[in-house]
Design an enzyme around this catalytic site. Structure first.
Site, PDB file in Angstrom:
ATOM      1  N   LYS A 151     -14.264  41.217 -28.597  1.00 15.71           N
ATOM      2  CA  LYS A 151     -13.783  40.754 -27.498  1.00 15.71           C
ATOM      3  C   LYS A 151     -14.597  41.727 -26.559  1.00 15.71           C
ATOM      4  O   LYS A 151     -14.341  42.757 -27.127  1.00 15.71           O
ATOM      5  CB  LYS A 151     -12.098  40.379 -28.021  1.00 15.71           C
TER       6      LYS A 151
ATOM      7  N   PHE B  72      -0.514  30.951 -22.251  1.00 16.14           N
ATOM      8  CA  PHE B  72      -1.280  31.984 -21.473  1.00 16.14           C
ATOM      9  C   PHE B  72      -3.041  31.606 -21.384  1.00 16.14           C
ATOM     10  O   PHE B  72      -4.049  32.299 -22.142  1.00 16.14           O
ATOM     11  CB  PHE B  72      -1.521  33.110 -23.069  1.00 16.14           C
TER      12      PHE B  72
ATOM     13  N   ARG C 257      -7.510  39.268 -42.262  1.00 14.91           N
ATOM     14  CA  ARG C 257      -6.703  39.428 -40.839  1.00 14.91           C
ATOM     15  C   ARG C 257      -5.513  40.723 -41.120  1.00 14.91           C
ATOM     16  O   ARG C 257      -5.068  41.176 -40.640  1.00 14.91           O
ATOM     17  CB  ARG C 257      -6.013  38.285 -40.785  1.00 14.91           C
TER      18      ARG C 257
ATOM     19  N   THR D 138      -1.450  40.533 -34.249  1.00 16.55           N
ATOM     20  CA  THR D 138      -1.650  39.923 -33.445  1.00 16.55           C
ATOM     21  C   THR D 138      -1.429  40.691 -31.730  1.00 16.55           C
ATOM     22  O   THR D 138      -2.464  41.361 -31.341  1.00 16.55           O
ATOM     23  CB  THR D 138      -1.439  38.598 -33.065  1.00 16.55           C
TER      24      THR D 138
ATOM     25  N   ARG E 185      -7.170  46.571 -34.205  1.00 24.07           N
ATOM     26  CA  ARG E 185      -6.416  45.893 -33.633  1.00 24.07           C
ATOM     27  C   ARG E 185      -5.132  47.357 -33.395  1.00 24.07           C
ATOM     28  O   ARG E 185      -4.856  47.547 -32.110  1.00 24.07           O
ATOM     29  CB  ARG E 185      -5.256  44.831 -33.913  1.00 24.07           C
TER      30      ARG E 185
ATOM     31  N   ASN F 119      -6.693  42.827 -27.351  1.00 28.51           N
ATOM     32  CA  ASN F 119      -6.536  42.835 -29.296  1.00 28.51           C
ATOM     33  C   ASN F 119      -7.710  42.690 -29.645  1.00 28.51           C
ATOM     34  O   ASN F 119      -7.751  42.396 -31.313  1.00 28.51           O
ATOM     35  CB  ASN F 119      -5.145  42.009 -29.446  1.00 28.51           C
TER      36      ASN F 119
ATOM     37  N   HIS G 136     -10.990  38.412 -32.667  1.00 30.15           N
ATOM     38  CA  HIS G 136     -10.564  37.284 -33.775  1.00 30.15           C
ATOM     39  C   HIS G 136     -10.685  37.551 -34.936  1.00 30.15           C
ATOM     40  O   HIS G 136     -12.048  37.516 -34.937  1.00 30.15           O
ATOM     41  CB  HIS G 136     -11.404  36.604 -32.482  1.00 30.15           C
TER      42      HIS G 136
HETATM   43  P1  IDP Z   1      -4.660  35.883 -33.551  1.00 35.09           P
HETATM   44  O1  IDP Z   1      -5.990  35.697 -32.970  1.00 35.09           O
HETATM   45  O2  IDP Z   1      -3.756  36.677 -34.502  1.00 35.09           O
HETATM   46  O3  IDP Z   1      -4.904  34.062 -34.750  1.00 35.09           O
HETATM   47  P2  IDP Z   1      -3.311  33.385 -31.474  1.00 35.09           P
HETATM   48  O4  IDP Z   1      -2.299  33.266 -31.743  1.00 35.09           O
HETATM   49  O5  IDP Z   1      -4.111  32.287 -32.831  1.00 35.09           O
HETATM   50  O6  IDP Z   1      -3.460  34.905 -32.337  1.00 35.09           O
HETATM   51  O7  IDP Z   1      -3.589  33.282 -30.677  1.00 35.09           O
HETATM   52  C1  IDP Z   1      -5.102  33.645 -29.782  1.00 35.09           C
HETATM   53  C2  IDP Z   1      -5.418  35.081 -28.660  1.00 35.09           C
HETATM   54  O8  IDP Z   1      -4.875  34.855 -28.006  1.00 35.09           O
HETATM   55  C3  IDP Z   1      -4.946  35.838 -29.343  1.00 35.09           C
HETATM   56  O9  IDP Z   1      -5.829  36.899 -30.452  1.00 35.09           O
HETATM   57  C4  IDP Z   1      -4.906  36.918 -28.330  1.00 35.09           C
HETATM   58  O10 IDP Z   1      -6.290  37.653 -27.867  1.00 35.09           O
HETATM   59  C5  IDP Z   1      -4.112  35.556 -27.048  1.00 35.09           C
HETATM   60  N1  IDP Z   1      -2.715  35.682 -26.868  1.00 35.09           N
HETATM   61  C6  IDP Z   1      -1.692  35.192 -27.916  1.00 35.09           C
HETATM   62  N2  IDP Z   1      -0.684  35.364 -27.283  1.00 35.09           N
HETATM   63  C7  IDP Z   1      -0.460  35.549 -27.001  1.00 35.09           C
HETATM   64  C8  IDP Z   1       0.805  36.123 -25.606  1.00 35.09           C
HETATM   65  O11 IDP Z   1       1.626  35.368 -25.626  1.00 35.09           O
HETATM   66  N3  IDP Z   1      -0.686  36.471 -24.619  1.00 35.09           N
HETATM   67  C9  IDP Z   1      -0.816  36.584 -23.553  1.00 35.09           C
HETATM   68  N4  IDP Z   1      -2.233  36.608 -25.080  1.00 35.09           N
HETATM   69  C10 IDP Z   1      -2.361  35.883 -26.398  1.00 35.09           C
HETATM   70 MG    MG Z   2      -5.329  32.372 -34.515  1.00 42.09          MG
END
Ligand code: IDP
Ligand code: MG
Length: 139
Positions: free
Chosen positions: A11, A59, A87, A93, A104, A114, A117
């Protein structure tokens, strides 16, 4: 049977902070092979499309803005059990909740920024790979 590919993005913040080299090394040392790799800067439209599964989340707008704020490295990775193993390598996350030693934990700065992806399913790994890479960009 679990699939062999997953899609990652380093990212914008992790790239900007010069952590891409260290992250790519961790990925390689964990046994993933690079099938495709490139540096790109997404438009907000492209980032919005990539994260369209989250379009109703609070978000979403902020995430799209962040993901289009600078260059990212994206890679198509190959390994047995790729989605789950990747993962595990990257951790939870939220970097504050990620296991010690994960990507992360080491390089994420907050829940949004974080570091990386990782695809969440074999089906999405294919969709996400097709989003970024044409046939002649894959090896
Ligand atoms: P993941 O990347 O672990 O699969 P997802 O739930 O798919 O997590 O969320 C996608 C991305 O959105 C996350 O990697 C993070 O950058 C962002 N994100 C997820 N939840 C939040 C939140 O509650 N606040 C702000 N950003 C978030
Ligand atoms: Mg995801």
């Amino acid at each position: 049977m679990a699939g062999k590919i997953t899609l990652t993005i380093i990212k914008p913040t992790a790239f900007r902070n010069n952590n891409a080299g260290a992250i790519l090394k961790m990925i390689n040392e964990a046994g993933f092979k690079f099938k495709a790799l490139k540096l790109v800067k997404l438009t907000s439209g492209q980032a919005g499309l990539f994260y369209s599964v989250h379009k109703d989340k609070p978000f979403y707008e902020s995430l799209v803005q962040f993901m289009s704020s600078g260059p990212v490295i994206t890679a198509l990775l190959e390994k047995d059990n790729a989605v789950n193993d990747f993962r595990t390598l990257i951790g939870a996350t939220n970097p504050e909740k990620a296991e010690k030693g994960t990507v992360r934990y080491l390089y994420g700065t907050d829940l949004q920024q974080n570091a990386v992806h990782g695809s969440d399913s074999d089906e999405n790994a294919i969709i996400e790979s097709d989003f970024f890479f044409s046939k002649i960009e894959r090896f």
